[in-house]
Design a protein around this motif. Sequence first.
Motif, PDB file in Angstrom:
ATOM      1  N   ARG A   1       0.833  -1.209   0.000  1.00 54.68           N
ATOM      2  CA  ARG A   1       0.000   0.000   0.000  1.00 54.68           C
ATOM      3  C   ARG A   1       0.861   1.250   0.000  1.00 54.68           C
TER       4      ARG A   1
ATOM      5  N   GLU B   1      -0.835  10.134   8.532  1.00 53.67           N
ATOM      6  CA  GLU B   1       0.304   9.304   8.973  1.00 53.67           C
ATOM      7  C   GLU B   1       0.435   9.343  10.490  1.00 53.67           C
ATOM      8  N   HIS B   2       0.692   8.178  11.059  1.00 55.20           N
ATOM      9  CA  HIS B   2       0.774   8.023  12.521  1.00 55.20           C
ATOM     10  C   HIS B   2      -0.530   8.467  13.183  1.00 55.20           C
TER      11      HIS B   2
ATOM     12  N   ASP C   1      -3.287   6.142  12.752  1.00 51.51           N
ATOM     13  CA  ASP C   1      -4.129   4.935  12.912  1.00 51.51           C
ATOM     14  C   ASP C   1      -4.187   4.475  14.362  1.00 51.51           C
ATOM     15  N   TYR C   2      -3.014   4.366  15.018  1.00 50.06           N
ATOM     16  CA  TYR C   2      -3.034   3.914  16.418  1.00 50.06           C
ATOM     17  C   TYR C   2      -3.448   5.048  17.364  1.00 50.06           C
TER      18      TYR C   2
ATOM     19  N   CYS D   1       2.230  -2.192  15.373  1.00 49.60           N
ATOM     20  CA  CYS D   1       1.654  -1.318  14.336  1.00 49.60           C
ATOM     21  C   CYS D   1       0.156  -1.124  14.528  1.00 49.60           C
ATOM     22  N   GLY D   2      -0.391  -0.123  13.827  1.00 50.20           N
ATOM     23  CA  GLY D   2      -1.837   0.077  13.784  1.00 50.20           C
ATOM     24  C   GLY D   2      -2.454  -0.837  12.728  1.00 50.20           C
TER      25      GLY D   2
ATOM     26  N   MET E   1      -3.708   0.215   9.670  1.00 54.15           N
ATOM     27  CA  MET E   1      -3.777   0.752   8.300  1.00 54.15           C
ATOM     28  C   MET E   1      -3.265  -0.204   7.225  1.00 54.15           C
ATOM     29  N   ASP E   2      -2.075  -0.745   7.420  1.00 54.40           N
ATOM     30  CA  ASP E   2      -1.426  -1.491   6.334  1.00 54.40           C
ATOM     31  C   ASP E   2      -2.208  -2.752   5.990  1.00 54.40           C
TER      32      ASP E   2
ATOM     33  N   TYR F   1       9.273   3.760  16.500  1.00 57.79           N
ATOM     34  CA  TYR F   1       7.825   3.683  16.306  1.00 57.79           C
ATOM     35  C   TYR F   1       7.137   3.461  17.650  1.00 57.79           C
TER      36      TYR F   1
ATOM     37  N   GLY G   1       4.119   6.171   5.125  1.00 63.01           N
ATOM     38  CA  GLY G   1       4.480   5.005   5.946  1.00 63.01           C
ATOM     39  C   GLY G   1       5.022   5.431   7.305  1.00 63.01           C
ATOM     40  N   GLY G   2       5.783   4.541   7.912  1.00 58.21           N
ATOM     41  CA  GLY G   2       6.246   4.780   9.278  1.00 58.21           C
ATOM     42  C   GLY G   2       7.315   5.867   9.389  1.00 58.21           C
TER      43      GLY G   2
HETATM   44  C1  GLA Z   1       3.523   1.855   9.777  1.00 57.27           C
HETATM   45  C2  GLA Z   1       2.489   1.085  10.577  1.00 57.27           C
HETATM   46  C3  GLA Z   1       1.076   1.647  10.356  1.00 57.27           C
HETATM   47  C4  GLA Z   1       1.044   3.160  10.562  1.00 57.27           C
HETATM   48  C5  GLA Z   1       2.182   3.850   9.795  1.00 57.27           C
HETATM   49  C6  GLA Z   1       2.288   5.323  10.102  1.00 57.27           C
HETATM   50  O1  GLA Z   1       3.319   1.660   8.403  1.00 57.27           O
HETATM   51  O2  GLA Z   1       2.505  -0.277  10.218  1.00 57.27           O
HETATM   52  O3  GLA Z   1       0.155   1.001  11.205  1.00 57.27           O
HETATM   53  O4  GLA Z   1       1.082   3.485  11.920  1.00 57.27           O
HETATM   54  O5  GLA Z   1       3.439   3.243  10.083  1.00 57.27           O
HETATM   55  O6  GLA Z   1       1.161   5.990   9.647  1.00 57.27           O
END
Ligand code: GLA
Length: 389
Positions: free
Chosen positions: A28, A34-35, A37-38, A170-171, A173-174, A224, A338-339
């Motif tokens: 994706r 960004e940052h 989702d969590y 991670c959150g 999103m991905d 992260y 992304g992260g």
């Molecule tokens: C990584 C995590 C996602 C999200 C992004 C930042 O990709 O896997 O869950 O937190 O960073 O948006």
Amino acid sequence: MNRQELKTKFSEVFGPDSTPRMFCAPARVNLIGEHTDYNGGHVFPCALSFNTYVAAAKRADDKIRLYSLNFEKIGLVETDLAHLAFDKKQDWANYPLGVFWAMQQRGIALHGADLLFWGDVPLGAGLSSSASIELAAAVTLNTLFALGLPQTELAKIGQEAENKFVGMNCGIMDQFASAMGKKNHAILLDCNTLKYEYAPLDLKGVSILICNTNKPHNLIESKYNERRSQSEHALQQLQSRLPIKALGELSEEEFEKNQALITDPVERKRAKHAVYENQRTLKAEQALKAGDLEQFGRFMNASHVSLRDDYEVTGAELDAMAEAAWKQPGVLGARMTGGGFGGCVVALVKNEHIEAFKQNVAREYEAKTGYKPDFYIACAEDGARELND
Ligand code: GLA
């Protein structure tokens, strides 16, 4: 590698007795959000045409055999359903094993299976190669064993594998983007409720260009997790006065009125990013719906600045790439995706300027950082699925 070649490899690795079925799950790119989702906010990703492919067949026993053509030096990973455990030596195979494990945790009865993986997702580039491996495994098991799980459930299983088996916090999103991607659409996802809607990517002569810094985003896990706990602590302090469950519930005004509750100035900046980025994502989606790509691009630029100054997850390479992109003619916006801490910048570029963009940005970026970049045009594609011949 085409499907026939994958099937041939499957027989070479696992023997000629079974005919495998074929599956894929995409990587994706996140356009904005960004940052968040969590932090219980919104994200706006789309699935890509880069995929992890699986050729797979079920077994009559409880054995699990996994092989990846991208990690041939790891060799065949073999275990069984009663002995699923994380092991650093298993490397990439921890992701699919985590999916078996997360399904077991839900009381789902599984059998053994042979799975051969191959992917064309750039690794370590912040485009979610790991989520695409998880979702490729999840859709494979869901189909082979006729589990009937909805795609959103597969996303949650992928996230659980990553959080609790692999240990990356991670959150959603991905995994959600890889499971739920839709051709020519981005997904606006409310990570607080998992409500989502698709937004057509009607870009009228503009392309989504992904610019890979080729700076591997190592150390991302510790940084992260640190950002996560800083945001969580800021939330706790706000909760002393506000009845909220997540930073994503706050408007900019509410944040400004209450920010003094956050005692640590660094944590205050982290929370500010989470709140403003979430609101920016909602406004950006509105701009896209209204066909105002210029405005969408300005939100992308503001997102990068906030990630650089308040969330501090960009670093020299991502900043050099974004700054080089911002200067180019025909660029509507550019931001890290992304992260962070390496990985990719995503830019909106008018089609007639793409060639010059690549040349100029590559020259400037390489002169500043010493890394040679790669560029890919992103096409929004469908999510994890079986491939029928
Ligand atoms: C990584 C995590 C996602 C999200 C992004 C930042 O990709 O896997 O869950 O937190 O960073 O948006």
